[in-house]
Design a protein around this motif. Structure first.
Motif, PDB file in Angstrom:
ATOM      1  N   ILE A 129      31.390 -77.337  40.389  1.00  0.00           N
ATOM      2  CA  ILE A 129      32.638 -77.007  41.078  1.00  0.00           C
ATOM      3  C   ILE A 129      32.374 -76.885  42.572  1.00  0.00           C
ATOM      4  O   ILE A 129      31.417 -76.227  42.987  1.00  0.00           O
ATOM      5  CB  ILE A 129      33.245 -75.703  40.543  1.00  0.00           C
ATOM      6  CG1 ILE A 129      33.683 -75.881  39.078  1.00  0.00           C
ATOM      7  CG2 ILE A 129      34.439 -75.250  41.399  1.00  0.00           C
ATOM      8  CD1 ILE A 129      34.166 -74.611  38.420  1.00  0.00           C
ATOM      9  N   ILE A 130      33.211 -77.532  43.369  1.00  0.00           N
ATOM     10  CA  ILE A 130      33.155 -77.414  44.829  1.00  0.00           C
ATOM     11  C   ILE A 130      34.321 -76.542  45.280  1.00  0.00           C
ATOM     12  O   ILE A 130      35.465 -76.746  44.851  1.00  0.00           O
ATOM     13  CB  ILE A 130      33.245 -78.791  45.509  1.00  0.00           C
ATOM     14  CG1 ILE A 130      31.993 -79.614  45.187  1.00  0.00           C
ATOM     15  CG2 ILE A 130      33.410 -78.643  47.025  1.00  0.00           C
ATOM     16  CD1 ILE A 130      32.062 -81.043  45.694  1.00  0.00           C
ATOM     17  N   GLU A 131      34.015 -75.556  46.110  1.00  0.00           N
ATOM     18  CA  GLU A 131      35.055 -74.721  46.708  1.00  0.00           C
ATOM     19  C   GLU A 131      35.161 -75.059  48.186  1.00  0.00           C
ATOM     20  O   GLU A 131      34.153 -75.309  48.840  1.00  0.00           O
ATOM     21  CB  GLU A 131      34.739 -73.249  46.525  1.00  0.00           C
ATOM     22  CG  GLU A 131      35.838 -72.303  47.022  1.00  0.00           C
ATOM     23  CD  GLU A 131      35.638 -70.877  46.551  1.00  0.00           C
ATOM     24  OE1 GLU A 131      36.352 -70.467  45.621  1.00  0.00           O
ATOM     25  OE2 GLU A 131      34.745 -70.191  47.084  1.00  0.00           O
ATOM     26  N   CYS A 132      36.375 -75.062  48.704  1.00  0.00           N
ATOM     27  CA  CYS A 132      36.614 -75.377  50.109  1.00  0.00           C
ATOM     28  C   CYS A 132      37.479 -74.291  50.735  1.00  0.00           C
ATOM     29  O   CYS A 132      38.513 -73.904  50.168  1.00  0.00           O
ATOM     30  CB  CYS A 132      37.300 -76.739  50.242  1.00  0.00           C
ATOM     31  SG  CYS A 132      37.528 -77.301  51.947  1.00  0.00           S
ATOM     32  N   GLY A 146      39.481 -82.014  38.147  1.00  0.00           N
ATOM     33  CA  GLY A 146      40.322 -80.823  38.146  1.00  0.00           C
ATOM     34  C   GLY A 146      40.506 -80.298  39.558  1.00  0.00           C
ATOM     35  O   GLY A 146      39.644 -80.492  40.417  1.00  0.00           O
ATOM     36  N   PHE A 147      41.644 -79.646  39.803  1.00  0.00           N
ATOM     37  CA  PHE A 147      41.954 -79.094  41.132  1.00  0.00           C
ATOM     38  C   PHE A 147      42.750 -77.816  40.945  1.00  0.00           C
ATOM     39  O   PHE A 147      43.648 -77.742  40.102  1.00  0.00           O
ATOM     40  CB  PHE A 147      42.772 -80.107  41.946  1.00  0.00           C
ATOM     41  CG  PHE A 147      43.198 -79.599  43.303  1.00  0.00           C
ATOM     42  CD1 PHE A 147      42.394 -79.787  44.412  1.00  0.00           C
ATOM     43  CD2 PHE A 147      44.412 -78.936  43.472  1.00  0.00           C
ATOM     44  CE1 PHE A 147      42.774 -79.331  45.675  1.00  0.00           C
ATOM     45  CE2 PHE A 147      44.811 -78.471  44.716  1.00  0.00           C
ATOM     46  CZ  PHE A 147      43.984 -78.674  45.822  1.00  0.00           C
ATOM     47  N   GLY A 154      44.497 -70.263  41.243  1.00  0.00           N
ATOM     48  CA  GLY A 154      44.524 -71.392  40.316  1.00  0.00           C
ATOM     49  C   GLY A 154      44.987 -71.031  38.924  1.00  0.00           C
ATOM     50  O   GLY A 154      45.985 -70.345  38.729  1.00  0.00           O
ATOM     51  N   PHE A 155      44.213 -71.482  37.921  1.00  0.00           N
ATOM     52  CA  PHE A 155      44.607 -71.286  36.530  1.00  0.00           C
ATOM     53  C   PHE A 155      44.594 -69.813  36.124  1.00  0.00           C
ATOM     54  O   PHE A 155      45.217 -69.431  35.130  1.00  0.00           O
ATOM     55  CB  PHE A 155      43.690 -72.098  35.605  1.00  0.00           C
ATOM     56  CG  PHE A 155      44.045 -73.551  35.555  1.00  0.00           C
ATOM     57  CD1 PHE A 155      44.960 -74.030  34.628  1.00  0.00           C
ATOM     58  CD2 PHE A 155      43.484 -74.450  36.440  1.00  0.00           C
ATOM     59  CE1 PHE A 155      45.309 -75.370  34.582  1.00  0.00           C
ATOM     60  CE2 PHE A 155      43.814 -75.793  36.408  1.00  0.00           C
ATOM     61  CZ  PHE A 155      44.728 -76.266  35.478  1.00  0.00           C
ATOM     62  N   GLU A 156      43.913 -68.989  36.896  1.00  0.00           N
ATOM     63  CA  GLU A 156      43.853 -67.568  36.581  1.00  0.00           C
ATOM     64  C   GLU A 156      45.229 -66.906  36.690  1.00  0.00           C
ATOM     65  O   GLU A 156      45.477 -65.878  36.045  1.00  0.00           O
ATOM     66  CB  GLU A 156      42.854 -66.872  37.507  1.00  0.00           C
ATOM     67  CG  GLU A 156      42.697 -65.381  37.287  1.00  0.00           C
ATOM     68  CD  GLU A 156      42.226 -65.025  35.882  1.00  0.00           C
ATOM     69  OE1 GLU A 156      42.541 -63.911  35.417  1.00  0.00           O
ATOM     70  OE2 GLU A 156      41.543 -65.871  35.262  1.00  0.00           O
ATOM     71  N   VAL A 188      42.349 -71.952  50.449  1.00  0.00           N
ATOM     72  CA  VAL A 188      41.191 -71.943  49.551  1.00  0.00           C
ATOM     73  C   VAL A 188      41.522 -72.773  48.314  1.00  0.00           C
ATOM     74  O   VAL A 188      42.506 -72.505  47.621  1.00  0.00           O
ATOM     75  CB  VAL A 188      40.815 -70.512  49.112  1.00  0.00           C
ATOM     76  CG1 VAL A 188      39.561 -70.528  48.234  1.00  0.00           C
ATOM     77  CG2 VAL A 188      40.615 -69.605  50.322  1.00  0.00           C
ATOM     78  N   PHE A 189      40.702 -73.792  48.060  1.00  0.00           N
ATOM     79  CA  PHE A 189      40.899 -74.574  46.842  1.00  0.00           C
ATOM     80  C   PHE A 189      39.555 -74.935  46.228  1.00  0.00           C
ATOM     81  O   PHE A 189      38.514 -74.858  46.870  1.00  0.00           O
ATOM     82  CB  PHE A 189      41.743 -75.833  47.101  1.00  0.00           C
ATOM     83  CG  PHE A 189      41.075 -76.894  47.939  1.00  0.00           C
ATOM     84  CD1 PHE A 189      40.156 -77.784  47.383  1.00  0.00           C
ATOM     85  CD2 PHE A 189      41.384 -77.036  49.286  1.00  0.00           C
ATOM     86  CE1 PHE A 189      39.549 -78.768  48.148  1.00  0.00           C
ATOM     87  CE2 PHE A 189      40.787 -78.022  50.064  1.00  0.00           C
ATOM     88  CZ  PHE A 189      39.866 -78.896  49.491  1.00  0.00           C
ATOM     89  N   ARG A 190      39.600 -75.333  44.958  1.00  0.00           N
ATOM     90  CA  ARG A 190      38.408 -75.734  44.226  1.00  0.00           C
ATOM     91  C   ARG A 190      38.672 -77.017  43.454  1.00  0.00           C
ATOM     92  O   ARG A 190      39.816 -77.289  43.069  1.00  0.00           O
ATOM     93  CB  ARG A 190      37.983 -74.634  43.230  1.00  0.00           C
ATOM     94  CG  ARG A 190      37.397 -73.408  43.869  1.00  0.00           C
ATOM     95  CD  ARG A 190      37.359 -72.235  42.917  1.00  0.00           C
ATOM     96  NE  ARG A 190      38.701 -71.779  42.562  1.00  0.00           N
ATOM     97  CZ  ARG A 190      39.444 -70.998  43.340  1.00  0.00           C
ATOM     98  NH1 ARG A 190      38.993 -70.589  44.516  1.00  0.00           N
ATOM     99  NH2 ARG A 190      40.641 -70.640  42.949  1.00  0.00           N
ATOM    100  N   CYS A 191      37.614 -77.789  43.252  1.00  0.00           N
ATOM    101  CA  CYS A 191      37.755 -78.988  42.434  1.00  0.00           C
ATOM    102  C   CYS A 191      36.561 -79.119  41.499  1.00  0.00           C
ATOM    103  O   CYS A 191      35.437 -78.731  41.837  1.00  0.00           O
ATOM    104  CB  CYS A 191      37.907 -80.244  43.289  1.00  0.00           C
ATOM    105  SG  CYS A 191      36.553 -80.580  44.424  1.00  0.00           S
ATOM    106  N   ALA A 192      36.821 -79.624  40.314  1.00  0.00           N
ATOM    107  CA  ALA A 192      35.784 -79.821  39.305  1.00  0.00           C
ATOM    108  C   ALA A 192      35.246 -81.242  39.403  1.00  0.00           C
ATOM    109  O   ALA A 192      36.018 -82.210  39.399  1.00  0.00           O
ATOM    110  CB  ALA A 192      36.352 -79.560  37.912  1.00  0.00           C
TER     111      ALA A 192
END
Length: 356
Positions: free
Chosen positions: A205-208, A241-242, A247-249, A290-294
Motif C-alpha cells: 500500500i502506498i500512502e500519499c 484499490g484507492f 476510506g473504507f473504515e 491524504v489518500f492510499r492505493c493498493a
C-alpha cells in the motif's frame, strides 16, 4: 489506441513502448515562464529508474531525459513540451516465448481480444516503463506546485503483511523500499527475500499526503477532486484499490464519529480532525489531502503458473526475463506524479471558477 491523454488544461499524452526506440510525453497547457531543464526533471526519473536495488528489475537503463520542445533559454514558452527517454537496454528475446500464451495477471488476453494482436516485448504500452512519461510530466507539475507552496509526499505504508508503525519522512529515501519506518523496512526486507527465494512476488500500500492545497479546488459533480485523483491513480497499471481519508473504515463509523468539526485557527476556518482526507463534496477544504492505493504483486514470477495458449491448450509456465519482485517502491514517484498532474490541472481550472 485511444486513452493516452490525461487532463483538461494541463494535458499530458504519453507515448512509446517498453521495447521500442523510446518512451516519453507531450505536455500541453503548461504556463510560460517556468524554469525548466533536463537537470531539473532528471532527479524525478532517477527515483523510478530500474536497477536500484535487489528489489527491482536488473534491467539497466540510464533513463536520461531529453527536452525536445517547449523550452527556450531555460524557461517554458507556453507551447507543447515534448520529453523523451531512449530505451537502451532492451532484451526482447527474453519475451519471445510469451507471444504464444497469456500471462496470468497481465493485459495479454485483453489486448489480443481488443486489437487482434499485441506487443509482447515487456508488455508494450502496458509496461511499467510507460510511467516514464507520467513522471516527467509530474516533475513539471510538481515544480509549478512548489511555487504555490504545495508539497506532495508518498511512501510505502505497507509491504505484504508488514505495516509501518512509525513515520519518519527522512527515512523514506534511506531504504530501497521507501518505507518511513526502519524497523518495518527490515521486516519487509526479510519477507521479500523469502518471496524471491520461492520465485514469487509481493504487493503493498502506498500512502500519499499533499500539504498546502488551498480550499476550493475541484467541482461538485463529475469532476470532483477526489474522483479525478482516483482516476489518475487507478490509471497506474498496478493499482487495484484507492481510498481517501478514512476510506473504507468510514463504513464502520457513525456520523458523529466521521464528521470533521470545523473551528477557527489563526483567523481561518479549519477542522479539528481530517476523516475526509482534505476533500468535502469533491472540493478541497484546505486541510492536507491524504489518500492510499493498493499495489498488486508483480504478475511476472518464476514460480509455476497455469494458463492457456493461443491454441486453446491449458499449459504450465514459469516466466523468465527481468522483473521487479515488488512494484511498490518504484511506484511511489509515479503516484506522486499523477497526484501533481491532477492537482495542477485543478488549480488551473479553478482560475475560471468566478470573476472576482
Amino acid at each position: 489506441m485511444a486513452g493516452s491523454s490525461f487532463g483538461t488544461i494541463f494535458k499530458v499524452t504519453t507515448f512509446g513502448e517498453s521495447h521500442g526506440k523510446g518512451i516519453g510525453v507531450i505536455i500541453d497547457g503548461c504556463p510560460a515562464g517556468l524554469t525548466l531543464s533536463e537537470e531539473l526533471v532528471q532527479p524525478y526519473l532517477d527515483r523510478r529508474a530500474p536497477g536500484q536495488s535487489k528489489f527491482s528489475t536488473p534491467r539497466k537503463e540510464a533513463d536520461a531525459v531529453e527536452i525536445l520542445s517547449g523550452v527556450f533559454e531555460g524557461k517554458t514558452t507556453g507551447t507543447p513540451i515534448m520529453m523523451v527517454v531512449m530505451n537502451q537496454n532492451q532484451k526482447s528475446k527474453d519475451y519471445s516465448e510469451i507471444a504464444s500464451y497469456f500471462r496470468p495477471g497481465h493485459a495479454d488476453f485483453g489486448f489480443d481480444t481488443k486489437y487482434g494482436f499485441r506487443d509482447y516485448r515487456g508488455g508494450g504500452r502496458s509496461s511499467g516503463r510507460e510511467t516514464i512519461g507520467r513522471v516527467a510530466a509530474g516533475a513539471v507539475a510538481d515544480l509549478l506546485l512548489k511555487q504555490k507552496g504545495i508539497e506532495i509526499k508518498a511512501y510505502a505504508k505497507s509491504i505484504g503483511p508488514v505495516s509501518c508503525n512509525a513515520y519518519d519522512f527522512e527515512e523514506i529515501e534511506k531504504n530501497p523500499l521507501r518505507m518511513p519506518d526502519h524497523d518495518a523496512f527490515e521486516k519487509a526486507e526479510e519477507y521479500l527475500v523469502q518471496c524471491m527465494n520461492e520465485g514469487d512476488s509481493a504487493g503493498g500500500i502506498i500512502e500519499c499526503i499533499i500539504e498546502g492545497v488551498p480550499a476550493g479546488l475541484g467541482d461538485p459533480v463529475f469532476d470532483k477532486l477526489d474522483a479525478n485523483l482516483a482516476k489518475a491513480i487507478f490509471s497506474i497499471g498496478a493499482v487495484k484499490g484507492f481510498e481517501i481519508g478514512d476510506g473504507f473504515e468510514v463504513a464502520n463509523l457513525r456520523g458523529s464519529q466521521n464528521n470533521d468539526s470545523f473551528m477557527m485557527q489563526d483567523g481561518s476556518v479549519s477542522k479539528k480532525t481530517n476523516h475526509a482526507g482534505g476533500i468535502l463534496g469533491g472540493i478541497s477544504d484546505g486541510t492536507p489531502i491524504v489518500f492510499r492505493c493498493a499495489i498488486k504483486p508483480t504478475p511476472s514470477i518464476s514460480a509455476t503458473q497455469h494458463t492457456v495458449n493461443k491454441n486453446g491448450e491449458e499449459i504450465e509456465i514459469s516466466i523468465k526475463g527481468r522483473h521487479d519482485p515488488i512494484i511498490v517502491p518504484r511506484a511511489v514517484p509515479v503516484v506522486e506524479a499523477m497526484a501533481a498532474i491532477t492537482l495542477l490541472d485543478a488549480l488551473l481550472l479553478n482560475e475560471t471558477a468566478r470573476l472576482y
